[in-house]
Design a protein around this motif. Sequence first.
Motif, PDB file in Angstrom:
ATOM      1  N   ASP A  57     -18.414  31.964  15.553  1.00  0.00           N
ATOM      2  CA  ASP A  57     -19.116  32.719  16.604  1.00  0.00           C
ATOM      3  C   ASP A  57     -20.362  31.970  17.077  1.00  0.00           C
ATOM      4  OD1 ASP A  57     -19.746  34.746  18.361  1.00  0.00           O
ATOM      5  OD2 ASP A  57     -20.776  35.963  16.836  1.00  0.00           O
ATOM      6  N   HIS A  58     -20.151  30.773  17.629  1.00  0.00           N
ATOM      7  CA  HIS A  58     -21.253  30.004  18.208  1.00  0.00           C
ATOM      8  C   HIS A  58     -20.702  29.205  19.384  1.00  0.00           C
ATOM      9  CE1 HIS A  58     -20.175  26.567  15.284  1.00  0.00           C
ATOM     10  NE2 HIS A  58     -19.540  27.615  14.796  1.00  0.00           N
ATOM     11  N   PHE A  79     -21.063  23.038  24.066  1.00  0.00           N
ATOM     12  CA  PHE A  79     -21.448  22.715  25.441  1.00  0.00           C
ATOM     13  C   PHE A  79     -20.718  21.455  25.917  1.00  0.00           C
ATOM     14  CE2 PHE A  79     -24.971  24.654  23.147  1.00  0.00           C
ATOM     15  CZ  PHE A  79     -25.313  25.719  23.964  1.00  0.00           C
ATOM     16  N   LEU A 123     -19.134  26.338  26.792  1.00  0.00           N
ATOM     17  CA  LEU A 123     -19.939  26.604  27.983  1.00  0.00           C
ATOM     18  C   LEU A 123     -20.095  25.312  28.793  1.00  0.00           C
ATOM     19  CD1 LEU A 123     -21.584  28.698  29.589  1.00  0.00           C
ATOM     20  CD2 LEU A 123     -23.561  28.119  28.165  1.00  0.00           C
ATOM     21  N   GLY A 174     -24.841  26.743  13.600  1.00  0.00           N
ATOM     22  CA  GLY A 174     -24.465  26.594  14.992  1.00  0.00           C
ATOM     23  C   GLY A 174     -25.473  27.313  15.860  1.00  0.00           C
ATOM     24  N   VAL A 175     -25.424  27.075  17.149  1.00  0.00           N
ATOM     25  CA  VAL A 175     -26.235  27.861  18.072  1.00  0.00           C
ATOM     26  C   VAL A 175     -25.299  28.622  19.001  1.00  0.00           C
ATOM     27  CG1 VAL A 175     -28.368  26.529  18.036  1.00  0.00           C
ATOM     28  CG2 VAL A 175     -26.527  25.871  19.609  1.00  0.00           C
ATOM     29  N   LYS A 176     -25.609  29.881  19.150  1.00  0.00           N
ATOM     30  CA  LYS A 176     -24.808  30.741  20.014  1.00  0.00           C
ATOM     31  C   LYS A 176     -25.647  31.148  21.214  1.00  0.00           C
ATOM     32  CE  LYS A 176     -22.642  35.322  20.080  1.00  0.00           C
ATOM     33  NZ  LYS A 176     -22.341  36.546  19.303  1.00  0.00           N
ATOM     34  N   VAL A 177     -25.089  30.977  22.395  1.00  0.00           N
ATOM     35  CA  VAL A 177     -25.771  31.492  23.583  1.00  0.00           C
ATOM     36  C   VAL A 177     -25.417  32.966  23.694  1.00  0.00           C
ATOM     37  CG1 VAL A 177     -25.995  31.360  26.086  1.00  0.00           C
ATOM     38  CG2 VAL A 177     -25.751  29.257  24.739  1.00  0.00           C
ATOM     39  N   VAL A 178     -26.409  33.816  23.444  1.00  0.00           N
ATOM     40  CA  VAL A 178     -26.241  35.267  23.473  1.00  0.00           C
ATOM     41  C   VAL A 178     -26.502  35.729  24.902  1.00  0.00           C
ATOM     42  CG1 VAL A 178     -27.098  37.449  22.556  1.00  0.00           C
ATOM     43  CG2 VAL A 178     -27.008  35.432  21.069  1.00  0.00           C
ATOM     44  N   ARG A 179     -25.499  36.363  25.526  1.00  0.00           N
ATOM     45  CA  ARG A 179     -25.680  36.840  26.898  1.00  0.00           C
ATOM     46  C   ARG A 179     -24.809  38.052  27.142  1.00  0.00           C
ATOM     47  NH1 ARG A 179     -22.117  32.336  25.540  1.00  0.00           N
ATOM     48  NH2 ARG A 179     -20.684  31.941  27.243  1.00  0.00           N
TER      49      ARG A 179
END
Lengths: 236, 236
Positions: free
Chosen positions: B170-171, B174, B199, B231-236
């Motif tokens: 869940d991340h 790019f 993304l 990881g980094v998740k873009v939360v939107r």
Amino acid sequence: MKITVLGTGGGARAHIARLAELGHEVHVGTRDPRATLARTESDMMGTAPFGSWLADRPGIELHTFADAAGQGDLVINGIDGHNAVAALSGAADQLAGKTLIDYAVPFLYNPDIEHPWPTPWGTMPTLDPCDSDSLAEQIQRALPASKVVKGFVTQEQETVVDPKAVGGGDHTMFIAGDHADAKQAATDLLTAYGWDDVLDLGPLVSARGMEMYAHMHSAIGFALGFGTRFGVKVVR
Amino acid sequence: MKITVLGTGGGARAHIARLAELGHEVHVGTRDPRATLARTESDMMGTAPFGSWLADRPGIELHTFADAAGQGDLVINGIDGHNAVAALSGAADQLAGKTLIDYAVPFLYNPDIEHPWPTPWGTMPTLDPCDSDSLAEQIQRALPASKVVKGFVTQEQETVVDPKAVGGGDHTMFIAGDHADAKQAATDLLTAYGWDDVLDLGPLVSARGMEMYAHMHSAIGFALGFGTRFGVKVVR
């Protein structure tokens, strides 16, 4: 608590309004209070004049940068990156011994461009300093008696003061600095704003990455569509 | 599918092994295959010699950069950032018309430092190019007939090929590039690796931010503790 916000732009206003809402005594600093209050036109970003904004918020006081810095126990720097070191140096005595939270991105100031933000993708912003130094480190060197914390910079300030507005608040805020007590003060403020996940990136040298993340932040913003609010969560 | 991986380091090996596992025909490029295979010592990072690693993986072929590039329908560049433009330029003909996915971070090469990674926090890495250009854009200019996609660069390659190992996957991953079909090929590969959230950051100019994110990535890694996967998740 007495908290000073230096700057009157959109980001500064987000902090001023939220801090007042939280019951703090808020002092605001600007270069020239009379000139700031005399403005009657919105700026090029569509931001309303500060005087009319302030008129709806009784109890918030506008001072010079130095006078405002002298009032607060904790200071938030919202001065444009390219003006920050010079403006803060003029208030060095008033900032001595205090926590100074800096959220500026040091966009390279180009007087031929009205504002440094890119259009997708014609003009990309550039940073100064970058990579081998950061604005936060410059400020710390210029104000060795202050305790600089880099924070808030990886987000729009409207989301910094209201993290629950994005993904129910399930995202991460970053801080860095060389003074543990100042980082604790910044963390306490972020907790009051509603942040559950504040990640301490260590010493102030980590401000380089936080400021350089401005490129990714703007690219993500354009990818999602201008104006879409988002956060980044460190999943671990 | 025939896929070429250029490079034999730890990141390249993660892709080679996973691509073979997925049933692809994998070709590997190195500067001098005989020299690569002759090495019997682990390198300074503790990475085992490639020859012994390869011996356990029958069916994977080692070639020169140019010969390997000529074999694949899709090419992944895992050559060190400071060598990439020169090495890839020598295989420009073989790379013409192909999707070239670049995940290198252009750490400034300093021959006086054994490897450019920082110790917390004595030595910070610096990048070249940075801010007003990116390695991916340099590669695209050097190989105008190829279709460069910047991708994978915001993660350890071990996690790129196995995203579910962090937070159940869940991340966010790019990509950026100027060729839609090449970005689709990169996305298809990432989907096969297990990514649900890829993304597209738009044109290749967004590679600047992806490469500059190396500072944040290392700072987060040190904050969480060396070796912690995240990881980094873009939360939107």
